[in-house]
Enzyme design. Structure first.
Site, PDB file in Angstrom:
ATOM      1  N   GLU A 252      43.107 -68.090   7.269  1.00 34.97           N
ATOM      2  CA  GLU A 252      43.784 -67.244   8.261  1.00 34.97           C
ATOM      3  C   GLU A 252      42.764 -66.207   8.713  1.00 34.97           C
ATOM      4  O   GLU A 252      42.302 -65.395   7.899  1.00 34.97           O
ATOM      5  CB  GLU A 252      45.019 -66.569   7.669  1.00 34.97           C
ATOM      6  CG  GLU A 252      46.189 -67.514   7.417  1.00 34.97           C
ATOM      7  CD  GLU A 252      46.635 -68.295   8.631  1.00 34.97           C
ATOM      8  OE1 GLU A 252      46.359 -67.863   9.785  1.00 34.97           O
ATOM      9  OE2 GLU A 252      47.239 -69.365   8.455  1.00 34.97           O
ATOM     10  N   CYS A 286      45.675 -58.425  11.965  1.00 34.99           N
ATOM     11  CA  CYS A 286      45.180 -59.622  12.652  1.00 34.99           C
ATOM     12  C   CYS A 286      46.035 -59.915  13.876  1.00 34.99           C
ATOM     13  O   CYS A 286      45.564 -60.506  14.840  1.00 34.99           O
ATOM     14  CB  CYS A 286      45.184 -60.806  11.698  1.00 34.99           C
ATOM     15  SG  CYS A 286      46.760 -61.007  10.856  1.00 34.99           S
TER      16      CYS A 286
HETATM   17  P1  NAP Z   1      36.204 -60.148   5.561  1.00 37.44           P
HETATM   18  O1  NAP Z   1      35.053 -59.251   5.674  1.00 37.44           O
HETATM   19  O2  NAP Z   1      36.068 -61.539   6.049  1.00 37.44           O
HETATM   20  O3  NAP Z   1      36.626 -60.127   4.019  1.00 37.44           O
HETATM   21  C1  NAP Z   1      37.749 -60.843   3.523  1.00 37.44           C
HETATM   22  C2  NAP Z   1      37.523 -61.149   2.056  1.00 37.44           C
HETATM   23  O4  NAP Z   1      36.419 -62.047   1.905  1.00 37.44           O
HETATM   24  C3  NAP Z   1      37.181 -59.928   1.217  1.00 37.44           C
HETATM   25  O5  NAP Z   1      37.743 -60.071  -0.057  1.00 37.44           O
HETATM   26  C4  NAP Z   1      35.671 -60.021   1.137  1.00 37.44           C
HETATM   27  O6  NAP Z   1      35.111 -59.331   0.058  1.00 37.44           O
HETATM   28  C5  NAP Z   1      35.500 -61.509   0.961  1.00 37.44           C
HETATM   29  N1  NAP Z   1      34.172 -62.021   1.242  1.00 37.44           N
HETATM   30  C6  NAP Z   1      33.202 -61.472   2.003  1.00 37.44           C
HETATM   31  N2  NAP Z   1      32.114 -62.283   2.024  1.00 37.44           N
HETATM   32  C7  NAP Z   1      32.425 -63.371   1.270  1.00 37.44           C
HETATM   33  C8  NAP Z   1      31.724 -64.557   0.916  1.00 37.44           C
HETATM   34  N3  NAP Z   1      30.507 -64.824   1.363  1.00 37.44           N
HETATM   35  N4  NAP Z   1      32.344 -65.457   0.125  1.00 37.44           N
HETATM   36  C9  NAP Z   1      33.595 -65.244  -0.328  1.00 37.44           C
HETATM   37  N5  NAP Z   1      34.305 -64.122  -0.030  1.00 37.44           N
HETATM   38  C10 NAP Z   1      33.726 -63.206   0.766  1.00 37.44           C
HETATM   39  O7  NAP Z   1      37.480 -59.561   6.307  1.00 37.44           O
HETATM   40  P2  NAP Z   1      38.011 -58.045   6.233  1.00 37.44           P
HETATM   41  O8  NAP Z   1      37.043 -57.198   6.948  1.00 37.44           O
HETATM   42  O9  NAP Z   1      38.361 -57.698   4.853  1.00 37.44           O
HETATM   43  O10 NAP Z   1      39.389 -58.176   7.030  1.00 37.44           O
HETATM   44  C11 NAP Z   1      39.492 -58.065   8.416  1.00 37.44           C
HETATM   45  C12 NAP Z   1      39.559 -59.425   9.087  1.00 37.44           C
HETATM   46  O11 NAP Z   1      40.624 -60.190   8.520  1.00 37.44           O
HETATM   47  C13 NAP Z   1      39.877 -59.357  10.560  1.00 37.44           C
HETATM   48  O12 NAP Z   1      39.087 -60.282  11.252  1.00 37.44           O
HETATM   49  C14 NAP Z   1      41.353 -59.768  10.632  1.00 37.44           C
HETATM   50  O13 NAP Z   1      41.754 -60.300  11.868  1.00 37.44           O
HETATM   51  C15 NAP Z   1      41.416 -60.767   9.542  1.00 37.44           C
HETATM   52  N6  NAP Z   1      42.801 -60.949   9.066  1.00 37.44           N
HETATM   53  C16 NAP Z   1      43.455 -62.109   9.371  1.00 37.44           C
HETATM   54  C17 NAP Z   1      44.775 -62.281   8.982  1.00 37.44           C
HETATM   55  C18 NAP Z   1      45.524 -63.547   9.304  1.00 37.44           C
HETATM   56  O14 NAP Z   1      46.523 -63.795   8.644  1.00 37.44           O
HETATM   57  N7  NAP Z   1      45.086 -64.329  10.260  1.00 37.44           N
HETATM   58  C19 NAP Z   1      45.424 -61.275   8.270  1.00 37.44           C
HETATM   59  C20 NAP Z   1      44.728 -60.103   7.972  1.00 37.44           C
HETATM   60  C21 NAP Z   1      43.406 -59.960   8.373  1.00 37.44           C
HETATM   61  P3  NAP Z   1      34.572 -57.797   0.256  1.00 37.44           P
HETATM   62  O15 NAP Z   1      35.767 -57.001   0.565  1.00 37.44           O
HETATM   63  O16 NAP Z   1      34.005 -57.520  -1.088  1.00 37.44           O
HETATM   64  O17 NAP Z   1      33.572 -57.845   1.348  1.00 37.44           O
END
Ligand code: NAP
Ligand code: MG
Length: 487
Positions: A252, A286
């Site tokens: 997602e 999101c």
């Molecule tokens: P993110 O930077 O992609 O991080 C999400 C998760 O992935 C965090 O736990 C992060 O850890 C982890 N992560 C980062 N690099 C990784 C890697 N190489 N391998 C495995 N895990 C890794 O996203 P965010 O900034 O937290 O959240 C914002 C984004 O989420 C926005 O784009 C938003 O649209 C999206 N979102 C989508 C939905 C949906 O249902 N479609 C819902 C909510 C949010 P760290 O925190 O330690 O970096």
């Protein structure tokens, strides 16, 4: 933390709380940066590997406990989410910044999710087929996927983890959960709910640490499937790594959600819903309304009313009941949003309205309504904060074409009182969630949730009765009597 009965930050591995480690860090309150929320250890690849080992060891036992006991444990977890809603909400608001009413809502919806998933596993999910052979039964069997990796973002720090964990556990999987670095302590409190509810050691493991630790977990071949919510680049990287070893992956990702406002719309109804959808939770959803498409003659009045609604927003500490919008989650995230806004302005966007912000934390950011054109980068790129851009189009055809002219397809809203436009919208808009006279944000947890295009992967939808599909394997079983037919 101890004051509100929650352990200090700790990994949960094999049923043990592990609060020591080579490295520790501090969780910060974005509304009051001088008041740290609490400390926690920072794991690495070896922490991830230990957690996967614990999950492997525990999985069969959890499968064999049977659906009834698993449902009972989820129902106990539901009762604990209700009971601890205030504590969970306070920790989440301290760490993430959003309004206490919102985080409390997440805790209560988590209770409902656990209850719903406990009920879903009692529903029939299998099929019996006719057989060409006398005496033979052909049926399907739902087996748990196995060891599931759960990777979650910070923006719904309680509900998103629970809407993954509850169905994963209900189906008989063991879990390694890598939570977001911005919200570790509320994750500990969530893991404690499941632990206290009776989830056996090793069935749910929580690891605290950076993305690279998550990377090590998802690359571990012992992890059968990964469910991820977060950004597009991280999600696509996870997809590539997991599918390369033929693992199962659910994504997602981001959104760039439009609200289409037609000239027959009721603006008294539409304006608060659009501004709430755009600016609520500091625009860090999101499903937030990033783009407003005003059709025909309604543009001037719509912009004027939206501007006054933005100006009225009260920004501040999420613990303050008089505030409507909290800070951005962290200084770095705030800097990215500010950069997105500066770029939009340099490209010619007009700032129509902003709200006042307190100067007590660098994480506060003024919600901003922009008027612009489709040439702006912000019209096509997700900037994860309280900024929304309105453009004017002449007619319905242009409006629908523009709404779909994006790489994303998470949610879309249409505001109109003309049922023919509604019919066109629900058949035309390329989005996994379509709302009519309702905001792009907000969904019900018994309904499948997910997007199209770059907003999701191709796995079964999260939430609702489809949640079970990702976390189980279907096997086709042919059962024969094992002796010659005596009749
Ligand atoms: P993110 O930077 O992609 O991080 C999400 C998760 O992935 C965090 O736990 C992060 O850890 C982890 N992560 C980062 N690099 C990784 C890697 N190489 N391998 C495995 N895990 C890794 O996203 P965010 O900034 O937290 O959240 C914002 C984004 O989420 C926005 O784009 C938003 O649209 C999206 N979102 C989508 C939905 C949906 O249902 N479609 C819902 C909510 C949010 P760290 O925190 O330690 O970096
Ligand atoms: Mg990020």
């Amino acid at each position: 933390m101890a004051k509100i009965g929650i352990p200090v930050g700790a990994h949960l591995i094999g049923g043990e709380w592990i609060s020591t480690g080579d490295k520790t860090t501090t969780s910060i309150n974005p509304a009051r940066p001088g008041e740290p929320v609490g400390d926690h250890p920072v794991g690495d690849a070896s922490t991830a590997s230990d957690a996967v080992s614990a999950a492997v060891d525990a999985q069969r036992g959890w499968r064999d406990v049977g659906y009834k006991r698993r449902a009972e444990i989820l129902e106990t977890a539901a009762a604990l989410f209700d009971e601890r809603a205030d504590e969970l909400a306070i920790i989440a608001t301290l760490e993430e910044g959003k309004m206490l009413a919102e985080t409390r809502g997440e805790a209560l919806l988590s209770a409902e999710t656990c209850r719903y998933q406990a009920a879903i596993i009692k529903m029939p999910t299998e099929a019996v087929y006719p057989s060409a052979k006398p005496g033979e039964t052909i049926r399907t069997l739902r087996a748990p996927l196995g060891v599931v990796g759960v990777v979650t973002p910070w923006n719904f720090p309680i509900l998103i983890p629970v809407w993954k964990l509850a169905p994963a556990l209900a189906a008989g999987n063991s879990v390694v959960w890598k939570t977001a670095s911005n919200t570790p302590l509320v994750s500990v409190a969530i893991a404690k709910v499941f632990h206290d509810a009776g989830v056996p050691p090793g069935v749910l493991n929580l690891i605290l640490g950076p993305g690279s630790m998550g990377g090590a977990m998802i690359e571990d071949a012992r992890v059968d499937g990964v469910t991820f919510t977060g950004s597009v680049p991280v999600g696509f990287g996870i997809r590539d790594a997991v599918t390369a070893r033929n693992g199962r992956v659910q994504l997602e990702l981001g959104g760039h959600n439009p609200a289409l406002v037609f000239d027959d719309a009721d603006l008294d109804l539409a304006v608060p819903l659009i501004i709430g959808g755009a600016m609520g939770s500091t625009g860090q959803k999101c499903t937030a309304t990033r783009r407003v498409i005003a059709v025909g003659s309604i543009y001037d009045e719509l912009v004027e009313r939206m501007a006054s609604s933005v100006t009225d927003l009260k920004i501040g500490d999420g613990l303050d009941p008089n505030v409507s919008i909290g800070p951005i989650v962290a200084p770095r995230a705030r800097a990215e949003v500010a950069e997105g806004l500066a770029k939009a302005i340099s490209q010619g966007a007009e700032v129509v309205a902003t709200a006042d912000v307190p100067e007590t934390s660098e994480c506060f950011f003024a919600p901003t309504l922009l008027a612009g054109t489709t040439e702006l980068d912000i019209w096509s790129e997700e900037v994860f904060g309280p900024i929304s851009t309105v453009v004017h189009v002449e007619n319905e055809d242009e409006a629908f074409a523009l709404a779909n002219d994006t790489d994303f397809g998470l949610s879309a809203s249409v505001f109109t009182t003309d049922m023919w436009k509604v019919d066109r919208a629900i058949n035309t808009l390329e989005a996994g969630i379509i709302k009519v006279n309702a905001p792009t944000t907000g969904t019900e947890l018994h309904v499948p949730f997910g997007g199209e295009k770059s907003s999701s992967g191709h796995a079964p939808r999260e939430q609702g009765d489809t949640a079970h599909d990702f976390f189980t394997r279907t096997r086709s079983v042919y059962i024969n009597p094992g002796t010659p037919n005596p009749y």
